[in-house]
Design a protein around this motif. Structure first.
Motif, short mmCIF file in Angstrom:
data_model
loop_
_atom_site.label_atom_id
_atom_site.label_comp_id
_atom_site.label_asym_id
_atom_site.label_seq_id
_atom_site.Cartn_x
_atom_site.Cartn_y
_atom_site.Cartn_z
N HIS A 152 0.84 -1.22 -0.03
CA HIS A 152 -0.10 -0.01 0.11
C HIS A 152 0.82 1.14 0.03
N THR A 153 0.60 2.45 -0.98
CA THR A 153 1.38 3.36 -1.05
C THR A 153 0.76 4.58 -0.55
N VAL A 154 1.41 5.69 -0.50
CA VAL A 154 0.81 6.79 -0.24
C VAL A 154 0.04 7.43 -1.30
N VAL A 155 0.08 7.19 -2.53
CA VAL A 155 -0.99 7.38 -3.51
C VAL A 155 -2.31 6.42 -3.65
N ASN A 156 -2.06 5.12 -3.01
CA ASN A 156 -3.03 4.45 -2.86
C ASN A 156 -4.01 4.99 -1.70
N HIS A 157 -3.27 5.49 -0.63
CA HIS A 157 -3.88 5.92 0.35
C HIS A 157 -4.79 7.02 -0.02
N LEU A 158 -4.12 7.87 -0.97
CA LEU A 158 -4.75 9.14 -1.13
C LEU A 158 -6.13 9.00 -2.03
N ILE A 159 -5.85 7.83 -3.18
CA ILE A 159 -7.05 7.31 -3.85
C ILE A 159 -8.14 6.88 -2.79
N ASP A 160 -7.91 6.23 -1.97
CA ASP A 160 -8.85 5.46 -1.00
C ASP A 160 -9.68 6.76 -0.27
N TYR A 161 -9.09 7.80 0.15
CA TYR A 161 -9.90 8.82 0.97
C TYR A 161 -10.18 9.78 -0.14
N GLY A 162 -9.56 10.04 -1.25
CA GLY A 162 -10.24 11.14 -2.08
C GLY A 162 -11.27 10.61 -3.09
N SER A 163 -11.29 9.41 -3.61
CA SER A 163 -11.79 9.00 -4.82
C SER A 163 -13.13 7.87 -4.23
N ILE A 164 -12.98 7.44 -2.84
CA ILE A 164 -13.68 6.35 -2.56
C ILE A 164 -14.39 6.74 -1.20
N ARG A 165 -14.01 7.58 -0.16
CA ARG A 165 -14.80 8.01 0.91
C ARG A 165 -15.07 9.46 0.68
N PHE A 166 -14.29 10.25 -0.41
CA PHE A 166 -14.59 11.48 -0.64
C PHE A 166 -14.39 12.47 0.63
N LEU A 171 2.92 14.47 0.42
CA LEU A 171 3.46 13.82 -0.78
C LEU A 171 4.21 14.86 -1.35
N PHE A 172 3.66 15.76 -1.85
CA PHE A 172 4.12 16.96 -2.98
C PHE A 172 5.36 17.52 -2.24
#
Length: 310
Positions: free
Chosen positions: A264-278, A290-291
């Protein structure tokens, strides 16, 4: 220096700068379209993301300012984020430098080939890295049943008695991902290095031979690398971006989320909260961390590259 003189110098400098800008106004006019697009689609989104990282924002409600709570929760309460940071740094520390060096060495070797052979080898070498079926091929190679290429080969040789679950066993998932990421990292950086090598003036090598350069490694260090510092910088930026931005590989091969968050990577975590949990405020905090991590790593790499050939 008195304050009045200091203010006069500032005004003179500003006037000189304004005259210089007006003198080259046509150049700035041609630059304007790119500058506007760059600001709208790169600078502005980063600034907006930093702003939202200090808020609670779930898309449905207006953002509510909560200060540093997102960052505190990320660093002190979110165990999955810490695991993802560890995995990301492992991947970046291994695949970033190795992929960077491999891309340059392959470009260096291919550049020595005849012109038409070089063009064909470059196409063969680069085309698979942009193929849409690449994940399907790697999934078949590391398939967890007896029909997977790796399992089939090892079982036929008597090394394994039963298939290994390469993509679901946490013990094997990270090495497999490192192999795939390294293979995929030979992309834009490789082309940049090849382009940089092809633009070096051949007479420089003849002059170096006269000045006492006796082997190819001295030629590489004193002539080749100093004359393609721009391409080296570009390749470093691409390597850092790719190594810290790993997500598609792990999702396609190991699932989302992976077993025990092993890859599990930081971008995976970002996708989880940004695209799934909103939870966009929390996702923005992840993106901001990350930036700035990438910015720091990029500045360190650039300082190291400035010493090349000096």
């Amino acid at each position: 220096m008195s304050l009045a003189r200091y203010l006069v110098k500032i005004r003179e400098r500003d006037e000189s700068r304004a005259k210089e800008i007006y003198k080259h106004r046509v150049c700035y006019l041609f630059l304007a379209p790119y500058a506007i697009v760059f600001f709208l689609f790169f600078v502005a989104p980063v600034a907006i993301s930093v702003f939202f990282s200090f808020t609670y924002f779930n898309v449905l409600e207006p953002p509510r300012f909560i200060g540093l709570r997102n960052y505190i929760n990320l660093l002190l309460a979110d165990d999955v984020f810490l695991i993802s940071m560890k995995n990301t740094f492992i991947m970046a520390a291994i695949t970033g430098p190795i992929g960077y060096i491999m891309a340059f060495l392959f470009a260096w070797f291919i550049n020595e080939l005849p012109r038409y052979v070089r063009a064909f080898v470059t196409l063969v070498f680069y085309a698979p890295s942009i193929s849409g079926s690449v994940f399907m091929i790697w999934a078949l190679i590391f398939s967890g049943d007896a029909y997977g290429y790796i399992n089939g080969a090892l079982m036929s040789l008597g090394i394994l008695d039963q298939p290994v679950l390469w993509l679901t066993d946490p013990k094997y998932m990270m090495p497999v991902m490192l192999v795939v990421i390294l293979w995929m990292s030979l992309g834009a950086g490789f082309l940049a290095f090849l382009a940089g090598l092809s633009t070096i003036d051949p007479t420089l090598y003849e002059a170096g031979l006269v000045d006492g350069i006796s082997n190819r490694w001295q030629e590489l260090w004193y002539i080749t690398l100093p004359n393609m510092k721009g391409m080296l910088m570009f390749g470093a930026v691409m390597a850092i971006t790719q190594s810290f931005g790993v997500a598609d590989v792990t999702i396609a091969l190991a699932g989302f989320p992976s077993t025990d968050y092993a890859v599990h990577t930081v971008v995976n975590h970002l996708i989880d909260y940004g695209s799934i949990r909103f939870e966009m405020g929390y996702a923005s905090a992840i993106a901001t961390i990350l930036f700035f991590t990438m910015i720091i790593c990029n500045s360190l790499i650039q300082k190291m590259l400035r010493r090349v050939g000096t």
